[in-house]
Design an enzyme around this catalytic site. Structure first.
Site, short mmCIF file in Angstrom:
data_model
loop_
_atom_site.label_atom_id
_atom_site.label_comp_id
_atom_site.label_asym_id
_atom_site.label_seq_id
_atom_site.Cartn_x
_atom_site.Cartn_y
_atom_site.Cartn_z
CE LYS A 138 -1.82 -1.63 3.20
NZ LYS A 138 -0.95 -0.89 3.96
CE LYS A 146 -2.14 1.73 4.72
NZ LYS A 146 -0.76 2.20 5.40
C1 PBG Z 1 2.25 1.36 6.98
C2 PBG Z 1 1.72 0.10 6.22
C3 PBG Z 1 0.57 -0.71 6.75
C4 PBG Z 1 0.68 -1.65 5.63
C5 PBG Z 1 1.42 -1.42 4.64
N1 PBG Z 1 2.02 -0.18 5.06
C6 PBG Z 1 0.01 -0.81 7.89
C7 PBG Z 1 -0.86 0.11 8.51
O1 PBG Z 1 -1.31 1.31 7.76
O2 PBG Z 1 -1.18 0.19 9.53
C8 PBG Z 1 -0.14 -3.03 5.97
C9 PBG Z 1 0.17 -4.16 5.09
C10 PBG Z 1 -0.41 -5.42 5.50
O3 PBG Z 1 -1.26 -5.64 6.45
O4 PBG Z 1 0.02 -6.44 5.11
N2 PBG Z 1 2.21 2.36 6.74
#
Ligand code: PBG
Length: 323
Positions: free
Chosen positions: A248, A195
Site C-alpha cells: 500500500k 505500507k
Molecule cells: C490507517 C490507514 C490509512 C489508510 C488505511 N488505513 C491512513 C494512514 O495511514 O494515514 C489509507 C487508506 C487510503 O488512503 O485510502 N491506519
C-alpha cells in the site's frame, strides 16, 4: 525470425481477438470495497476529496454493502469514525464501538459478504497517530496491547478477517497470539505488510478525520525509497502469522507488488488508496482523462503486477464493468 513473418498486430485487430489473448483477466472475486462508518442513523456525509464516497451511519453502510454484494463484490473493509477520540484511542476496542456495531449489523444482514476490519488506532486517537504516544513519540511496544484488544473486539463481533494497518513492529504476532488465546484460531490476518508513508493518503485522512496533530507517520510507515525493505517487512509478517500480505499504496509501488508476488506464496493484496482514487476523479471531472478507462487501466496494472486482491474505492464500478 521477424517481420514480415511475425506481425503482433494480427492478434490486436478485433475486440474478440484481443479478448482471446488477454494475459490479465481481473476478477470480481478479488475486490474489496472500503467503507467509512460513523455514528448516527440515516446519515451519509460526503467526503469532499473523494467524490462518490461518504461517511455512512451503520444503517446506510448496510445499504451500501447490499448494493456492493448485489454487484458481486465479495468483501468490504471497514474504517470507524468514533463519537469521541482520546489520547489512547479507547474507542478502537470499546465493546459497543462503531466498527463492532457495523460488523454485527452487516453480518446479520449479509452473512455471505466478507467483512474485513482495519485495525489501527489513528481513527480513534485525538492526536491522530496510529499508536500510543509517549514523550512525543509513537511507542511501539505500548501500542501492541490496544491493537490486540481492537482485533479481538472485531473478531468477537464477527469480522471475517482483521487487517492491522498501524505498522508497529510485532503487531501481527501479538494479534495472532491474542486471537488464538481467545479461540479465534480461524480468523485470518490480512497484514498491511509494506505500507509506505505516502502523500496519497491525504483524502483518507479527511474521511477518517485522522490527520496527525503533530509530526507525520515517517517514524513507523516505510520510506518510499525502499523496496528490499518491503520484502523484509513482508517476511517478518509472514513469520508472525500473516495469512494475506498487502502492499500500500498500489500505483506508485507496482515494483514492490511484483517482487512480493514473486518471492512469497501467500495471497498478495494491494490497496489503491484514496489519493489514487481522487486523482482519477479530479482529472476526469476537469475533462482531462476518461474516468472509466483510467480506472480500468490502473486496475489492470495492479493485477498484472501480481495482486490478486485489490482494495479499491472503485470496487462497485469495477464490478459493474466486469459483469
Ligand atoms: C490507517 C490507514 C490509512 C489508510 C488505511 N488505513 C491512513 C494512514 O495511514 O494515514 C489509507 C487508506 C487510503 O488512503 O485510502 N491506519
Amino acid at each position: 525470425m521477424a517481420y514480415p513473418t511475425h506481425r503482433p498486430r494480427r492478434l490486436r485487430r478485433t475486440a474478440a481477438l484481443r479478448r482471446l489473448v488477454a494475459e490479465t483477466r481481473p476478477s470480481i472475486d478479488g475486490l474489496v470495497l472500503p467503507l467509512f462508518v460513523a455514528p448516527g442513523s440515516g446519515r451519509a456525509q460526503p467526503i469532499a476529496a473523494m467524490p462518490g464516497v461518504a461517511q455512512l451511519s451503520v444503517d446506510r453502510a448496510v445499504d451500501e454493502c447490499k448494493a456492493a454484494f448485489d454487484l458481486g463484490v465479495p468483501a468490504v473493509i471497514l474504517f470507524g469514525i468514533p463519537e469521541r477520540k482520546d489520547a489512547i484511542g479507547s474507542g478502537a476496542y470499546a465493546a459497543d464501538g462503531i466498527v463492532v456495531r457495523a460488523v454485527e449489523a452487516i453480518k446479520s444482514a449479509l452473512p455471505e459478504l466478507l467483512v474485513v476490519t482495519d485495525v489501527c488506532l489513528c481513527e480513534y486517537t485525538d492526536h491522530g497517530h496510529c499508536g500510543i504516544v509517549e514523550n512525543g513519540e509513537v511507542a511501539n511496544d505500548a501500542s501492541l496491547e490496544p491493537l490486540v484488544k481492537e482485533a479481538l473486539a472485531h473478531a468477537r463481533a464477527g469480522a471475517d478477517i482483521v487487517a492491522p494497518s498501524d505498522m508497529m513492529d510485532g503487531r501481527v504476532g501479538a494479534i495472532r497470539a491474542g486471537l488464538d488465546r481467545a479461540g479465534f484460531v480461524d480468523v485470518p490476518i490480512m497484514a498491511y505488510a509494506a505500507k509506505y508513508a505516502s502523500a496519497f493518503y491525504g483524502p483518507f485522512r479527511e474521511a477518517a478525520e485522522s490527520t496527525p496533530r503533530f509530526g507525520d507517520r515517517r517514524g513507523y510507515q516505510m520510506d518510499s525509497a525502499n523496496a528490499r525493505e518491503a520484502l523484509r517487512e513482508v517476511a517478518l509478517d509472514v513469520e508472525e502469522g500473516a495469512d494475506i500480505v498487502m502492499v500500500k499504496p498500489a500505483l506508485a509501488y507496482l515494483d514492490v507488488i511484483q517482487r512480493v508476488h514473486e518471492r512469497f506464496d501467500l495471497p498478495v493484496a494491494a490497496y489503491a488508496v484514496s489519493g489514487e482514487y481522487a486523482m482519477i476523479k479530479a482529472a476526469a471531472a476537469a475533462g482531462m482523462i476518461d474516468e472509466e478507462r483510467a480506472m480500468w487501466e490502473t486496475h489492470l496494472a495492479i493485477v498484472r503486477a501480481g495482486a490478486s486482491i485489490v482494495l479499491t474505492y472503485f470496487a462497485k464500478d469495477l464490478a459493474r464493468r466486469m459483469r
